[in-house]
Design a protein around this motif. Structure first.
Motif, mmCIF file in Angstrom:
data_model
loop_
_atom_site.group_PDB
_atom_site.id
_atom_site.type_symbol
_atom_site.label_atom_id
_atom_site.label_comp_id
_atom_site.label_asym_id
_atom_site.label_seq_id
_atom_site.Cartn_x
_atom_site.Cartn_y
_atom_site.Cartn_z
ATOM 1 N N GLN A 247 43.131 12.880 4.632
ATOM 2 C CA GLN A 247 42.980 11.698 5.483
ATOM 3 C C GLN A 247 43.779 11.807 6.786
ATOM 4 O O GLN A 247 44.005 10.805 7.479
ATOM 5 C CB GLN A 247 43.425 10.459 4.707
ATOM 6 N N ASN A 248 44.182 13.042 7.138
ATOM 7 C CA ASN A 248 44.856 13.319 8.417
ATOM 8 C C ASN A 248 46.173 12.562 8.576
ATOM 9 O O ASN A 248 46.555 12.182 9.681
ATOM 10 C CB ASN A 248 43.928 12.990 9.598
ATOM 11 N N ARG A 249 46.870 12.372 7.468
ATOM 12 C CA ARG A 249 48.149 11.659 7.530
ATOM 13 C C ARG A 249 49.348 12.593 7.476
ATOM 14 O O ARG A 249 50.487 12.143 7.433
ATOM 15 C CB ARG A 249 48.241 10.621 6.399
ATOM 16 N N LEU A 250 49.100 13.909 7.480
ATOM 17 C CA LEU A 250 50.197 14.869 7.502
ATOM 18 C C LEU A 250 50.063 15.778 8.718
ATOM 19 O O LEU A 250 48.957 16.171 9.103
ATOM 20 C CB LEU A 250 50.201 15.723 6.227
ATOM 21 N N ALA A 251 51.197 16.091 9.334
ATOM 22 C CA ALA A 251 51.229 16.970 10.497
ATOM 23 C C ALA A 251 51.402 18.419 10.052
ATOM 24 O O ALA A 251 52.013 18.702 9.017
ATOM 25 C CB ALA A 251 52.379 16.564 11.421
ATOM 26 N N ILE B 215 51.479 4.922 2.563
ATOM 27 C CA ILE B 215 51.352 5.617 3.841
ATOM 28 C C ILE B 215 49.952 5.409 4.426
ATOM 29 O O ILE B 215 49.788 5.188 5.632
ATOM 30 C CB ILE B 215 51.671 7.114 3.682
ATOM 31 N N LEU B 216 48.942 5.453 3.560
ATOM 32 C CA LEU B 216 47.578 5.201 4.029
ATOM 33 C C LEU B 216 47.437 3.778 4.554
ATOM 34 O O LEU B 216 46.828 3.540 5.599
ATOM 35 C CB LEU B 216 46.579 5.446 2.901
ATOM 36 N N GLU B 217 47.986 2.825 3.834
ATOM 37 C CA GLU B 217 47.868 1.422 4.226
ATOM 38 C C GLU B 217 48.628 1.138 5.520
ATOM 39 O O GLU B 217 48.174 0.362 6.362
ATOM 40 C CB GLU B 217 48.368 0.518 3.103
ATOM 41 N N GLU B 218 49.781 1.770 5.671
ATOM 42 C CA GLU B 218 50.579 1.535 6.869
ATOM 43 C C GLU B 218 50.002 2.206 8.096
ATOM 44 O O GLU B 218 50.243 1.775 9.229
ATOM 45 C CB GLU B 218 52.012 2.032 6.632
ATOM 46 N N GLY B 219 49.233 3.282 7.878
ATOM 47 C CA GLY B 219 48.612 3.981 8.993
ATOM 48 C C GLY B 219 49.620 4.475 10.008
ATOM 49 O O GLY B 219 50.700 4.965 9.657
ATOM 50 N N ASP B 220 49.296 4.302 11.297
ATOM 51 C CA ASP B 220 50.179 4.785 12.361
ATOM 52 C C ASP B 220 51.492 4.023 12.433
ATOM 53 O O ASP B 220 52.420 4.455 13.123
ATOM 54 C CB ASP B 220 49.464 4.690 13.710
#
Length: 354
Positions: free
Chosen positions: A114-118, A88-93
């Motif tokens: 890392q702000n990857r969860l809403a 998920i980090l590698e794929e980013g947006d």
């Protein structure tokens, strides 16, 4: 604080080194989705995509009910919890993932940092027992489990009274007599708890002594328990529910026992599996419905009875004879403090326990 690039690099290095090897946490598939799978999922935005670090055999029957619950097609990609978080980090947006279902709070916290969860609705996170949701509502627990020591009562009777994980460092257990699962997410969270409670130097010292014991590595917690059962090892470090599930299946034929350390020792860590909605998803409604389904009485009863885990909402009981979760002593660790998973993986690599 590590940047997103630095965190991803550490995860990727761990993957390359084999820290997160196949079936590391007992998942149905031991690796994250391939580039081809990611591209295919990105092209198909018609349904909910879940990256699951939980074992397909454990949760597959429950997740199979999600399509009806959310009213949309559901795709589930199974793999290692930390590997999925790294993906998920590698794929980013561009990540096709809409929901992350992790085996432990550490990976959930690392994604949140890392702000990857809403953010989830407060009414959703408010359904669970206090302390079992992120303080900023970025993830919520779906079930809880306790770390225990599984042991052979004939060869390790003293474990019945143990209150500290330090007991595994005793000389009598040197030489392949301890089983553990080095790529398991729960082992990694235990090591993070060591770092939180003992500090970096204290954790390194403990791990160095543990390595000197020449512990026997297994791919999964279930393998560790089988090692104790067969006499291959005298004791093993596992989560409680593996033993209860085995007893439910085999009854009095089970030879091993387990010990809840029932103390403020890091070896008594109570961790969680949990979910978070991936930031930027275009399936927010379906993802949030999925979260609420996993907190429903139906799903919580499934965790309590079928996987022998602790439910995280009030009013759900288990058919298994589990100690009351509220009565178990545990280390004074906020689950949000387990989010430094990359640093834990780095330390394990340095010590040589991968």
């Amino acid at each position: 604080m590590h940047s997103t690039r630095a965190v991803t690099t550490i995860f990727a290095a761990a993957l390359t080194a084999g820290v997160l090897a196949a079936c590391g946490n007992g998942a149905g598939a031991g690796s994250a989705p391939t580039a081809e799978q990611t591209a295919a999922a990105a092209a198909d935005n018609s349904g909910l995509v879940i990256y699951s670090g939980r074992n397909e055999k454990l949760v597959g029957p429950l997740l199979g009910k999600l399509e009806q619950a959310v009213g949309a097609p559901v795709q589930v990609r199974y793999g290692d919890t930390a590997a999925m978080a790294a993906q998920i980090l590698e794929e980013g947006d561009n990540s096709p993932a809409d929901l992350f279902f992790g085996q432990d709070a550490g990976a959930l916290g690392a994604l949140a940092k890392q702000n990857r969860l809403a953010a989830l609705d407060a009414q959703t996170t408010g359904q669970v027992i206090d302390g079992y949701a992120d303080e900023n509502n970025l993830w919520v627990a779906t079930s809880a489990r306790a770390r225990v020591i599984a042991y052979n009562p004939a060869t390790a009777p003293e474990i019945a009274n143990a209150t500290s994980i330090d007991v595994v460092l005793e000389p009598k257990y040197k030489g392949g007599k301890i089983g553990y699962a080095p790529t398991n997410a729960s082992w990694q969270s235990f090591v993070t708890a060591l770092r939180v409670t003992k500090g970096e130097d204290g954790a390194r010292d403990w791990l160095t002594k543990f390595k000197a014991q020449e512990p026997r590595a297994y791919e999964r917690n279930g393998g560790v328990l089988e090692g104790v059962e067969s006499g291959e090892v005298d004791l093993g470090l596992i989560n409680h529910y593996y033993w209860y599930a085995k007893v439910a299946e085999e009854g009095d034929a089970v030879k091993s026992k387990i010990r809840f350390l029932d103390s403020e020792d890091p070896g008594a860590l109570i961790n969680v599996a949990g979910v978070g909605v991936v930031a930027g998803t275009d399936q927010s409604e379906a993802a949030n419905k999925a979260v609420n389904f996993l907190l429903s009485k139906e799903a919580q009863t499934y965790f309590a009875d079928e996987t022998a885990e602790y439910p995280v909402i009030e009013g759900v009981t288990s058919k298994h004879d589990l100690p009351d979760l509220s009565t178990l002593k545990k280390p004074a660790i906020d689950l949000n403090d387990l989010d430094s998973l990359p640093q834990t993986l780095e330390l394990l690599g340095q010590v040589g326990l991968t």
